[in-house]
Design an enzyme around this catalytic site. Structure first.
Site, PDB file in Angstrom:
ATOM      1  N   PHE A 154       0.857  -1.188   0.000  1.00 31.89           N
ATOM      2  CA  PHE A 154       0.000   0.000   0.000  1.00 31.89           C
ATOM      3  C   PHE A 154       0.888   1.231   0.000  1.00 31.89           C
ATOM      4  O   PHE A 154       1.764   1.371   0.851  1.00 31.89           O
ATOM      5  CB  PHE A 154      -0.935   0.061   1.212  1.00 31.89           C
ATOM      6  N   ASP A 239       9.144   2.542   2.575  1.00 30.95           N
ATOM      7  CA  ASP A 239       7.963   3.330   2.897  1.00 30.95           C
ATOM      8  C   ASP A 239       7.682   3.134   4.384  1.00 30.95           C
ATOM      9  O   ASP A 239       7.184   2.091   4.809  1.00 30.95           O
ATOM     10  CB  ASP A 239       6.776   2.859   2.045  1.00 30.95           C
ATOM     11  N   LYS A 268       2.077  10.589   8.027  1.00 24.76           N
ATOM     12  CA  LYS A 268       1.229  10.227   9.170  1.00 24.76           C
ATOM     13  C   LYS A 268       1.670  10.904  10.487  1.00 24.76           C
ATOM     14  O   LYS A 268       1.405  12.072  10.657  1.00 24.76           O
ATOM     15  CB  LYS A 268       1.118   8.713   9.277  1.00 24.76           C
TER      16      LYS A 268
HETATM   17  C1  LIG Z   1      -1.084   5.684   4.670  1.00 30.65           C
HETATM   18  C2  LIG Z   1       0.042   5.210   3.843  1.00 30.65           C
HETATM   19  C3  LIG Z   1       0.434   5.885   2.670  1.00 30.65           C
HETATM   20  C4  LIG Z   1      -0.346   7.034   2.079  1.00 30.65           C
HETATM   21  O1  LIG Z   1      -0.471   8.126   2.928  1.00 30.65           O
HETATM   22  P1  LIG Z   1      -1.628   9.211   2.643  1.00 30.65           P
HETATM   23  O2  LIG Z   1      -1.297  10.328   3.604  1.00 30.65           O
HETATM   24  O3  LIG Z   1      -2.933   8.546   2.940  1.00 30.65           O
HETATM   25  O4  LIG Z   1      -1.510   9.630   1.224  1.00 30.65           O
HETATM   26  C5  LIG Z   1       1.545   5.416   1.990  1.00 30.65           C
HETATM   27  N1  LIG Z   1       2.231   4.353   2.427  1.00 30.65           N
HETATM   28  C6  LIG Z   1       1.885   3.681   3.546  1.00 30.65           C
HETATM   29  C7  LIG Z   1       2.712   2.510   3.983  1.00 30.65           C
HETATM   30  C8  LIG Z   1       0.775   4.069   4.279  1.00 30.65           C
HETATM   31  O5  LIG Z   1       0.402   3.374   5.358  1.00 30.65           O
END
Ligand SMILES: *Cc1c(COP(=O)(O)O)cnc(C)c1O
Length: 414
Positions: A154, A239, A268
């Protein structure tokens, strides 16, 4: 035409939860499926609905609230900065951004930062950096750069990011997609070795898959992929948008195996839930591909975001949140593993990122989440059969005990 009547929309009306939900449903896009709770207050690990009911937040806005709701020090930084200057644009310098960069570099061990807003934008930035590095440093031929990603990843919802999703729903109806990605199974180092070609620019992955269902790769995986990337002149980019900033019991999840990535995306919890702030962090070699005009964002790196980000990182460091996540997470996980429910397939986790996977016969995670809500716990199903427990890292052991009692009750009786 604006009439007097609709300028006074909702005048004298007292709203309850159902009224707020109806308004959202009537006027909003139907792209989420929230539990039926309307929150209007949050403090620490707790939130309240408009009727005054209290809930323990076990989702933390997908780990954006590691510092807890409305942390007073972050709030103070937000208000103070908002009274001075909020947005300068990057056409000019501001007095907060450099300090924010320095703090990010200090905690990550990487020397350069590019600030954005949402997590998806940080990943888009990483992809641009990776590709330009492939052409200008590695010497990949024009248009040929490949990025290897994993099954079940994701990375966000933009077209380029859903282009490499393996979730059918994330792609369905949104074609055509961005080319240049190659998918391999997660947790399989051999698959990485065989997927690499002279055109491979980077391996981009989550050190633990969050949205994919709290999937933890085998021990040694991160070290193995690091060494494969090094041998092949392939960038290793993590990520850490969900796993970073203390969630898994270390500042970054890759620290569990002592590896050194070439790039990291964060977001986040970078604002403690106050404001969308994200960043791509990297080596000099990678970040140096960007020249003035190559990339940017109107709000990226604004002084309000930077001040909030500095305070949010200070809270993580000063309150030892990674260590709290490590200790409380180990306790929470071990206690969940003792619940003798016939519905449980597996409980797994790292720090305070825990997934409780139900057997297919349990009838899906959502009904358990609804039952938990009835007992004052907010948790959200992840995929079909997994309940994620990821409370704010400021949660106390007694609050975890309070939750455990109710989780056990729900899993034994539903
Ligand atoms: C939440 C998330 C994203 C995307 O972040 P947004 O602020 O919702 O665009 C990307 N990578 C990971 C692993 C995430 O958990």
């Amino acid at each position: 035409m604006q009439t007097i009547e609709n300028r006074n929309l909702n005048k004298n009306k007292v709203f309850n939860s159902q009224d707020y939900i109806k308004l959202e449903n009537d006027y909003g896009a139907d792209n989420y499926h929230p539990l039926e709770v309307v929150i209007n207050k949050g403090q620490g690990a707790w939130v309240w609905d408009v009727e005054g009911n209290k809930y323990l937040d076990c989702l933390s806005a997908y780990s954006a609230l590691n510092q807890g709701h409305c942390h007073p020090l972050i709030y103070q930084a937000l208000v103070e900065q908002a009274s001075k200057v909020t947005l300068t644009s990057r056409a000019f310098h501001n007095d907060q951004l450099g300090k924010f960069y320095q703090k990010i570099c200090h905690i990550s061990g990487l020397p350069k930062v590019l600030p954005m807003n949402s997590g998806a934008e940080a990943v888009e930035t990483a992809i641009k950096a990776i590709r330009k590095w492939a052409y200008t440093v590695k010497g990949v031929s024009h248009n040929q750069a490949e990025i290897i990603v994993c099954n079940n990843n994701f990375a966000g919802r933009t077209i380029s990011l859903v282009s490499f999703s393996t979730e059918e729903q994330y792609q369905s109806g949104f074609a055509p997609f961005t080319p240049g990605f190659k998918t391999i199974p997660y947790g399989d180092a051999k698959a990485l070795k065989s997927a690499i070609t002279p055109n491979t620019a980077a391996f981009f992955l989550e050190p633990i898959q969050g949205e994919g269902g709290i999937i933890i790769p085998p021990v040694g995986y991160l070290q193995e992929i690091e060494s494969i990337c090094r041998k092949n002149n392939v960038l290793l980019v993590f990520d850490e948008i969900q796993t970073g900033l203390g969630r898994t019991g270390k500042m970054f999840a890759f620290e569990h195996e002592g590896v050194k990535p070439d790039g990291i995306t964060i977001g986040k919890a970078l604002s403690g839930g106050f404001y969308p702030i994200s960043a791509f962090i990297s080596t000099h070699e990678v970040m140096d591909v960007f020249n003035p005009g190559d990339h940017g964002s109107t709000f990226g790196g604004n002084p309000l975001a930077a001040a909030v980000g500095i305070a949010a990182l200070d809270v993580i460091i000063e309150e030892n949140l990674p260590e709290r996540a490590s200790q409380l997470g180990a306790y929470f996980l071990s206690q969940l593993q003792t619940i003798p429910s016939p519905y449980i397939q597996e409980v797994r986790g790292r720090g305070l990122l825990i997934g409780l996977e139900l057997k297919p016969s349990a009838g899906g995670a959502r009904r358990f989440c609804k039952a938990l809500m009835g007992l004052g716990i907010l948790a959200k199903e992840t995929r079909e059969n997994i309940i994620r427990f990821a409370p704010p890292l400021v949660i106390s052991r007694s609050e975890i005990d309070w939750a455990l009692q109710r989780i056990e009750q729900v899993l034994m009786s539903e």
